[in-house]
Design a protein around this motif. Structure first.
Motif, PDB file in Angstrom:
ATOM      1  N   ILE A  56      -0.069  86.536 -38.543  1.00 60.44           N
ATOM      2  CA  ILE A  56       0.790  86.501 -37.465  1.00 60.44           C
ATOM      3  C   ILE A  56       0.179  85.820 -36.145  1.00 60.44           C
ATOM      4  CG2 ILE A  56       1.507  88.108 -35.658  1.00 60.44           C
ATOM      5  CD1 ILE A  56       2.628  89.884 -37.862  1.00 60.44           C
ATOM      6  N   MET A  57      -1.153  86.039 -36.047  1.00 61.26           N
ATOM      7  CA  MET A  57      -2.179  85.370 -34.906  1.00 61.26           C
ATOM      8  C   MET A  57      -1.856  83.827 -35.051  1.00 61.26           C
ATOM      9  SD  MET A  57      -4.352  86.318 -32.776  1.00 61.26           S
ATOM     10  CE  MET A  57      -5.192  85.238 -31.483  1.00 61.26           C
ATOM     11  N   ALA A  60       1.516  82.638 -34.008  1.00 60.37           N
ATOM     12  CA  ALA A  60       1.756  82.598 -32.632  1.00 60.37           C
ATOM     13  C   ALA A  60       0.813  81.109 -31.956  1.00 60.37           C
ATOM     14  CB  ALA A  60       1.360  83.669 -32.087  1.00 60.37           C
ATOM     15  N   LEU A  61      -0.318  80.927 -32.659  1.00 58.98           N
ATOM     16  CA  LEU A  61      -0.895  79.670 -32.219  1.00 58.98           C
ATOM     17  C   LEU A  61      -0.237  78.543 -32.479  1.00 58.98           C
ATOM     18  CD1 LEU A  61      -4.672  80.941 -32.720  1.00 58.98           C
ATOM     19  CD2 LEU A  61      -3.227  80.565 -30.341  1.00 58.98           C
ATOM     20  N   GLU A  63       2.870  77.941 -32.785  1.00 61.62           N
ATOM     21  CA  GLU A  63       4.016  77.783 -32.027  1.00 61.62           C
ATOM     22  C   GLU A  63       3.771  77.034 -30.895  1.00 61.62           C
ATOM     23  OE1 GLU A  63       6.977  81.432 -33.160  1.00 61.62           O
ATOM     24  OE2 GLU A  63       5.748  81.451 -31.095  1.00 61.62           O
ATOM     25  N   THR A  64       2.559  77.018 -30.349  1.00 60.74           N
ATOM     26  CA  THR A  64       2.313  76.650 -28.995  1.00 60.74           C
ATOM     27  C   THR A  64       3.058  75.329 -28.565  1.00 60.74           C
ATOM     28  OG1 THR A  64       0.339  77.594 -29.244  1.00 60.74           O
ATOM     29  CG2 THR A  64       0.591  76.415 -27.133  1.00 60.74           C
ATOM     30  N   LEU A  67       6.544  75.130 -28.248  1.00 58.96           N
ATOM     31  CA  LEU A  67       6.829  75.923 -26.804  1.00 58.96           C
ATOM     32  C   LEU A  67       6.691  74.962 -25.620  1.00 58.96           C
ATOM     33  CD1 LEU A  67       5.324  79.365 -27.493  1.00 58.96           C
ATOM     34  CD2 LEU A  67       7.908  78.786 -26.932  1.00 58.96           C
ATOM     35  N   TYR A  68       5.695  73.911 -25.555  1.00 59.34           N
ATOM     36  CA  TYR A  68       5.384  72.909 -24.836  1.00 59.34           C
ATOM     37  C   TYR A  68       6.793  72.309 -24.845  1.00 59.34           C
ATOM     38  CZ  TYR A  68       0.413  73.775 -24.777  1.00 59.34           C
ATOM     39  OH  TYR A  68      -0.813  74.559 -24.786  1.00 59.34           O
ATOM     40  N   LEU A  70       9.834  73.096 -25.686  1.00 63.76           N
ATOM     41  CA  LEU A  70      10.871  73.944 -25.019  1.00 63.76           C
ATOM     42  C   LEU A  70      10.640  73.934 -23.678  1.00 63.76           C
ATOM     43  CD1 LEU A  70      12.772  75.982 -26.171  1.00 63.76           C
ATOM     44  CD2 LEU A  70      11.487  77.590 -25.212  1.00 63.76           C
ATOM     45  N   VAL A  71       9.727  74.029 -23.071  1.00 62.77           N
ATOM     46  CA  VAL A  71       9.706  74.180 -21.499  1.00 62.77           C
ATOM     47  C   VAL A  71      10.005  72.867 -20.838  1.00 62.77           C
ATOM     48  CG1 VAL A  71       7.773  74.522 -19.644  1.00 62.77           C
ATOM     49  CG2 VAL A  71       7.735  76.053 -21.515  1.00 62.77           C
ATOM     50  N   LEU A  74      13.761  72.613 -21.218  1.00 62.96           N
ATOM     51  CA  LEU A  74      14.377  73.324 -20.077  1.00 62.96           C
ATOM     52  C   LEU A  74      14.131  73.073 -18.866  1.00 62.96           C
ATOM     53  CD1 LEU A  74      13.505  77.099 -21.193  1.00 62.96           C
ATOM     54  CD2 LEU A  74      15.592  75.996 -21.301  1.00 62.96           C
ATOM     55  N   LEU A  78      17.446  72.250 -16.802  1.00 61.35           N
ATOM     56  CA  LEU A  78      17.896  73.006 -15.688  1.00 61.35           C
ATOM     57  C   LEU A  78      17.515  72.706 -14.172  1.00 61.35           C
ATOM     58  CD1 LEU A  78      16.885  76.524 -17.354  1.00 61.35           C
ATOM     59  CD2 LEU A  78      19.199  75.587 -17.047  1.00 61.35           C
TER      60      LEU A  78
END
Lengths: 93, 297
Positions: A56-57, A60-61, A63-64, A67-68, A70-71, A74, A78
């Motif tokens: 899980i750890m 999550a790492l 995924e980073t 997520l960049y 995704l940000v 967005l 937006l």
């Protein structure tokens, strides 16, 4: 003017879509991690809890990077259109 | 086991503590109701600004995330007071067992990941864990989660970055500068970039996870509303706008995005804090220098 704004919005939307291609990387990476974790648990069922928490750890790492992307996407959807249109209008005036 | 029935004063203090635990959340909800205008439909927005204060240098906007994180802080403070209320050396109440369990878990985590030198870090790590988890979980009450605001998480990450730098500087500034020139001096720009990337990646990881959950939940709610409008749109009267599909279905996603993801990100933030701080500290070099100093004295 309208054409310029249209091209700008089109660029923002396209950019957001292209940015999300980065989602491939974490997908493959996490898939690999889960596959290996399953193998490890299959080999040593008693190590399940340790493997799961590490997995899980690690997921999550991994995924980073996604997520960049995704940000960025967005922000492009937006925030960026309003900013860019403002800049364009100010420049034309 | 000496079990005394709780006295009247004890119960009154207990009730006050519970009230103080819930009151900040109620105040935050009241602020939201009072200050934010009712919006038509579903929209994705950042933190609303409640009001701005005129400060000497520039204006200070007081936003939703600030108010909510302050509410979380006060709430956690009174939760701690409530859990440790009436604690004795001999454990015989339920809440004392819970408090002891939590403290032992955090201390065990810190000892396992940072070593005994950093045992004093346990309260800090526990505070980060609780604050981050509760800040994400506050969205369950319908409030804006402070962790989905970039500024809040960036503040925590900068705090961690300062800690990292402090422990890197323990062996003197020259050793710190030399650390950037490894393995060869040519790597200096890359190492500086890597140093700056630490707080940035910590911030974006936490913030991106919570924000993506919020955005996906809102998009799903909008899609379900559109679906129920398309199906029941021809019905007469109030039934026309009845959001049948929005009942229950978003809650399934909320289990992952609000409960699981929030707690997991809190754990990961605390874990990374521990790892970064403990790897930043050059333990062997520090001990060597300490021994030399002691010999000189």
């Amino acid at each position: 003017m309208e054409i310029a704004i249209g091209i700008m919005l089109c660029g923002c939307a396209l950019g957001a879509g292209i940015a999300m291609i980065a989602g491939i990387g974490p997908g493959i990476g996490e898939g690999n991690a889960v596959a290996k974790a399953c193998e490890a648990i299959g080999r040593q069922p008693e190590s399940k809890s340790a493997v799961t928490s590490t997995l899980i750890m690690g997921c999550a790492l991994a995924e980073t990077t996604g997520l960049y992307a995704l940000v960025i996407a967005l922000l492009l959807i937006l925030l960026a259109p309003g900013r860019f249109v403002d800049i364009l209008v100010a420049a034309v005036k | 086991m000496p079990y005394k029935k709780a006295g009247k004063e004890f119960k009154i203090v207990d009730a006050t503590l519970i009230l103080m635990m819930v009151a900040p959340l109620l105040v935050a909800i009241l602020c939201k109701v009072l200050f934010i205008p009712q919006s038509e439909g579903i929209e994705i927005t950042g933190a609303h600004v409640y009001f701005t204060l005129n400060m000497p240098v520039s204006t200070l906007p007081i936003s939703e995330s600030q108010v909510n994180s302050a509410a979380v802080l006060i709430s956690i403070f009174f939760l701690c007071l409530f859990i440790t209320h009436g604690i004795r050396a001999k454990v015989y109440t339920k809440r004392a067992v819970i408090a002891e369990w939590a403290v032992e878990k955090v201390e065990g985590l810190v000892n396992e990941n940072m070593g005994t030198y950093f045992a004093g870090f346990a309260p800090f790590i526990g505070a980060i864990l609780l604050l981050s988890a509760f800040s994400s979980l506050i969205s369950l009450v319908g409030l804006f989660a402070p962790t989905s605001d970039l500024n809040v998480v960036a503040g925590w990450a900068i705090l961690v970055f300062m800690l990292i730098t402090y422990y890197k500087l323990k062996c003197g500034p020259w050793y710190y500068v030399k650390g950037f020139m490894e393995p060869i001096p040519l790597m200096l720009p890359m190492n500086i970039l890597g140093e700056v990337a630490t707080p940035v990646s910590m911030t974006l990881r936490h913030y991106g996870n919570i924000l993506s959950g919020t955005v996906i939940s809102v998009l799903l709610a909008a899609a379900l509303q559109a679906a129920s409008n398309a199906i029941f749109g021809n019905l007469p009267g109030i039934l026309q706008n009845f959001p049948l599909f929005r009942i229950g279905i978003p809650a399934v996603l909320s289990i992952y995005f609000d409960l699981f993801s929030g707690c997991l990100q809190a754990f990961i933030f605390a874990m990374l804090t521990m790892l970064y701080v403990s790897t930043a500290f050059p333990m062997e070099e520090y001990m060597k220098r300490k021994q030399i100093k002691e010999k000189a004295n």
